[in-house]
Design a protein around this motif. Sequence first.
Motif, PDB file in Angstrom:
ATOM      1  N   ASN A  11      48.590  47.864  45.492  1.00 49.81           N
ATOM      2  CA  ASN A  11      48.612  48.860  45.467  1.00 49.81           C
ATOM      3  C   ASN A  11      48.552  49.303  46.780  1.00 49.81           C
ATOM      4  OD1 ASN A  11      48.158  51.641  45.047  1.00 49.81           O
ATOM      5  ND2 ASN A  11      47.287  51.552  42.897  1.00 49.81           N
ATOM      6  N   ILE A  13      47.527  52.451  48.017  1.00 48.52           N
ATOM      7  CA  ILE A  13      46.205  53.974  47.721  1.00 48.52           C
ATOM      8  C   ILE A  13      44.804  52.970  47.212  1.00 48.52           C
ATOM      9  CG2 ILE A  13      45.737  55.517  46.066  1.00 48.52           C
ATOM     10  CD1 ILE A  13      48.527  56.012  45.866  1.00 48.52           C
ATOM     11  N   ASP A  14      44.867  51.911  46.677  1.00 49.62           N
ATOM     12  CA  ASP A  14      43.493  51.055  46.710  1.00 49.62           C
ATOM     13  C   ASP A  14      43.056  50.528  47.463  1.00 49.62           C
ATOM     14  OD1 ASP A  14      44.291  52.111  44.018  1.00 49.62           O
ATOM     15  OD2 ASP A  14      44.144  50.553  43.000  1.00 49.62           O
ATOM     16  N   ILE A  17      41.464  53.290  49.787  1.00 47.92           N
ATOM     17  CA  ILE A  17      40.133  53.268  49.181  1.00 47.92           C
ATOM     18  C   ILE A  17      39.365  52.309  49.384  1.00 47.92           C
ATOM     19  CG2 ILE A  17      39.013  53.937  46.689  1.00 47.92           C
ATOM     20  CD1 ILE A  17      41.655  54.882  45.976  1.00 47.92           C
ATOM     21  N   SER A  98      41.127  47.287  36.996  1.00 43.03           N
ATOM     22  CA  SER A  98      40.577  48.543  36.732  1.00 43.03           C
ATOM     23  C   SER A  98      40.320  48.149  35.996  1.00 43.03           C
ATOM     24  CB  SER A  98      42.445  49.255  37.133  1.00 43.03           C
ATOM     25  OG  SER A  98      42.731  48.862  35.905  1.00 43.03           O
ATOM     26  N   SER A  99      40.605  47.001  34.721  1.00 44.81           N
ATOM     27  CA  SER A  99      40.061  46.264  33.929  1.00 44.81           C
ATOM     28  C   SER A  99      39.195  46.480  33.202  1.00 44.81           C
ATOM     29  CB  SER A  99      41.500  45.533  33.510  1.00 44.81           C
ATOM     30  OG  SER A  99      41.221  44.693  32.084  1.00 44.81           O
ATOM     31  N   LYS A 120      37.535  48.885  39.340  1.00 44.05           N
ATOM     32  CA  LYS A 120      37.539  49.675  40.496  1.00 44.05           C
ATOM     33  C   LYS A 120      37.240  51.554  40.009  1.00 44.05           C
ATOM     34  CE  LYS A 120      41.479  47.594  41.980  1.00 44.05           C
ATOM     35  NZ  LYS A 120      43.476  47.276  42.013  1.00 44.05           N
ATOM     36  N   PRO A 121      37.466  51.947  40.578  1.00 46.59           N
ATOM     37  CA  PRO A 121      37.492  51.793  41.883  1.00 46.59           C
ATOM     38  C   PRO A 121      36.082  51.556  42.975  1.00 46.59           C
ATOM     39  CG  PRO A 121      36.660  54.109  41.196  1.00 46.59           C
ATOM     40  CD  PRO A 121      36.445  53.171  40.276  1.00 46.59           C
TER      41      PRO A 121
ATOM     42  N   ARG B 397      48.036  45.645  28.215  1.00 42.96           N
ATOM     43  CA  ARG B 397      49.049  45.568  29.607  1.00 42.96           C
ATOM     44  C   ARG B 397      48.722  47.405  29.389  1.00 42.96           C
ATOM     45  NH1 ARG B 397      51.435  42.135  32.251  1.00 42.96           N
ATOM     46  NH2 ARG B 397      50.846  43.896  34.007  1.00 42.96           N
ATOM     47  N   HIS B 400      45.303  48.744  30.479  1.00 39.17           N
ATOM     48  CA  HIS B 400      45.413  48.850  31.347  1.00 39.17           C
ATOM     49  C   HIS B 400      46.077  49.160  32.461  1.00 39.17           C
ATOM     50  CE1 HIS B 400      45.916  46.500  35.220  1.00 39.17           C
ATOM     51  NE2 HIS B 400      44.376  46.126  34.482  1.00 39.17           N
ATOM     52  N   ASP B 401      47.215  48.637  32.545  1.00 36.26           N
ATOM     53  CA  ASP B 401      48.245  49.487  33.112  1.00 36.26           C
ATOM     54  C   ASP B 401      47.854  51.228  33.093  1.00 36.26           C
ATOM     55  OD1 ASP B 401      48.793  47.473  33.852  1.00 36.26           O
ATOM     56  OD2 ASP B 401      50.672  47.972  34.788  1.00 36.26           O
ATOM     57  N   ARG B 403      45.157  52.576  32.951  1.00 35.95           N
ATOM     58  CA  ARG B 403      43.596  52.536  33.407  1.00 35.95           C
ATOM     59  C   ARG B 403      43.647  52.662  34.825  1.00 35.95           C
ATOM     60  NH1 ARG B 403      38.362  51.647  30.968  1.00 35.95           N
ATOM     61  NH2 ARG B 403      38.217  51.703  33.820  1.00 35.95           N
ATOM     62  N   ALA B 404      44.566  52.125  35.243  1.00 36.55           N
ATOM     63  CA  ALA B 404      44.814  51.938  36.976  1.00 36.55           C
ATOM     64  C   ALA B 404      44.617  53.402  37.826  1.00 36.55           C
ATOM     65  CB  ALA B 404      45.710  51.193  37.415  1.00 36.55           C
ATOM     66  N   SER B 407      41.248  54.467  38.131  1.00 32.40           N
ATOM     67  CA  SER B 407      40.733  54.221  39.048  1.00 32.40           C
ATOM     68  C   SER B 407      40.987  54.965  40.471  1.00 32.40           C
ATOM     69  CB  SER B 407      41.138  52.637  38.727  1.00 32.40           C
ATOM     70  OG  SER B 407      40.933  52.394  37.904  1.00 32.40           O
ATOM     71  N   SER B 408      42.363  54.953  40.519  1.00 31.71           N
ATOM     72  CA  SER B 408      42.538  55.118  41.660  1.00 31.71           C
ATOM     73  C   SER B 408      42.444  56.602  42.241  1.00 31.71           C
ATOM     74  CB  SER B 408      44.335  54.769  42.116  1.00 31.71           C
ATOM     75  OG  SER B 408      44.443  53.498  41.904  1.00 31.71           O
TER      76      SER B 408
END
Lengths: 140, 612
Positions: A11, A13-14, A17, A98-99, A120-121, B397, B400-401, B403-404, B407-408
């Motif tokens: 990603n 964007i990540d 960051i 992010s998990s 994350k982040p 999944r 998790h996805d 959340r992504a 988080s960003s």
Amino acid sequence: MKLNFMLIDDNNIDLFINQKIIENSKILSNIRAFTSANSAVKYLKGLEENTGINNINIPDVIFLDINMPEMSGFKFIREFNKLKTEKMKSIKIYMLSSSTYFKDVQKVKQEETCIGYIVKPLTKETIHNVLSEFNITQTA
Amino acid sequence: MEAIKYNLPSRLNESVLDVIVENSMVSIVDSFGRIEYVNESFCSLLESNASELLGETLELLKSPRHIELVYKNLWKSIKSRQKWNGILSTKTSSGKSITLDTIIVPIKTDNYWSYVIKYKDITLHYNENVKLLERDNKSQTFLENMPLHIFSITKYGKILDANKKICNIEIVDVIGTYVYDHINPSCYEVLKNNIDIVFKDKIPKQFEFFDFDENERKTFYSSIISPVFNNLGVVVTATICFHEITDYKGLSEDLQYKEAKYRSIYKSLNVGINVVADDKGKIREWNKGAKLAFGYSETEILGRPITVLTSKKYREPNIKELIIAIRKIKENQDADIIEIQCLRKNGEEFPVEFTLNRLRVNGETMYCALMIDITKRKSLEIKLNQKRKDLEQFLYRSAHDLRAPFSSAQGLVNLLKEENNKEQAEVIIEMLSTTINTGKALSNNLSEASMISAKNYEDTYINFHKTTNDVIENLSDHENFKFIDFKIDIDVQQPFKSKPELINSIFQNLIENAVKYSKEPSENHTPIIDIAVKYRNEELMIVISDNGIGIKKQCIKNIFDLYYKSCDKDVSGSGLGLYIVKSIVESFDGNIKVNSDFNNGACFKIHLPQLK
């Protein structure tokens, strides 16, 4: 001392960051970003083969995303272990995700090559903890 | 032949004719049946003389108008100048009945027809035959009226003769079959043992047994087998006699009826598999359900060990389970329901749920095994487990996805707080917006995926023109869209009924992919997307192909997987699209196939059956 960072995340964007956070920490750093684990492995292989080259380019820290297409973070670690020589030994790998799922955290803890798990982040505080491993005081 | 004929007239002189006439009975009648000539021996047979007979009608032939069939035939034949031969009866002058084998030959002398008749007296024979037939008939009726079935059999039970037909099978058809063919397999043993004793010990044997008739009514028989010796004293055959004695058994009608009822129920049960075995493990009873499940008929299986029914591979653990069950029963505990793997006659294996009960009948211990075929349940269990795993994976999944992007966004917000440079802040805000859009698209896809299993969609006729056009229009904001040449070929003559939301989802995802993965236009490349829909033989075929970047060989097997994302980093996606398409197609019992050459485009083919 200049720290070499290797960022691996699909990603953009990540990646941005993480890069920003490192830059904002005001230490001397050299950052290389990769959007796939594959290309990062290729880069490391290249370093390994060119024995003549000084070790300046060898990363000190790798921030590795877990969830990536084609080659996941765990798969990257398997590949990395294959080319782990003296030169690479000192590299500290942190896995980023992010998990917060406990099974993921457990799995990362079982990976010897990986020394930490970062949710994350990436933040000022976490980068501070990482840097303290290197006894580097931020020039803040 | 010619030579003999040639010589004949010279030999056939008067004296020869005399000899013939003297030694046989002959007469000649005219065309009306009046006697023209009789010889001496015929006269003496009729106890008359020639003068009395000549000119009279020959009583024997009756008149041509006589109605009995034999005379009609006779007169018809001779009037058409044909020889007639048959048996005729008449009376002598003294009234004694005589029977004559008669040959009548029409001859023509001087344009005038008369009939030469030659007789042979067969009165004695005829009368004997009649008596014989009568006797035979009498003994036949006698045999048939016997309340017993009697057979002459070999030591193998082959029927050589029978006194009457059994169960509407004629005697001739009974002969050659085996006694065992006419009784229930449950009686084989008792019968065979007794036949063996008779042939071995050379003494008659009497015993009783019971069988069940076609109405499952319990029928008792008393039976005697006695040996038949030849001149040398060797037992060559045996005579076996069955006598039904149910009525003398003192069983009340009520009891018999009850037993027949339960037996009918037991026999006809075809849901449960019911097998009764004795304490040696030999099968003694076999119901319809067992026959259906295992493929053995009653005749084939009775007397065989119950272990032939279990899978060879699992025989040992199966037997162990059985022993445990029997032990438990002996200790008066209830045996557990166990699962065992069974073996069909044709070698197929299937799982059953197995319970064992102990019965005590006339001091004999029997075990009743009740089995239920759980093949379907097993396969459902496996499917359910797979579904559960899928769902777990999906939830994990998804969580998790989902959340992504948060988080960003959080990371970007953190940066934004520290950012003093306005231009830099705007870059971050732009990224924030992208991140939020990604999250939104993902949550949209998720709700789309959850729709598939929802049942509350109505089936309506699908307008494929509208579906396609709507999807294409929705994609018009995409950056690649304006370069693409869409080729649409819809050939659906008959109405196709389905769930429009889901069909729409298939088109949306596949066409969106084709747009996303199109190659940039150049001088010798125009991006093309072909959309073809055909409805033939109750089957809908959707083909969506493009000449875009295609799919790498090593990725093809994974593209339908949940959250599988393209290896190409330039294209964003949730990893749900093709998973959704596949799930929809499968929910319709259809199939989807993909062909692709990397760099040469991809082609998705979907077959959907008409909803029933």
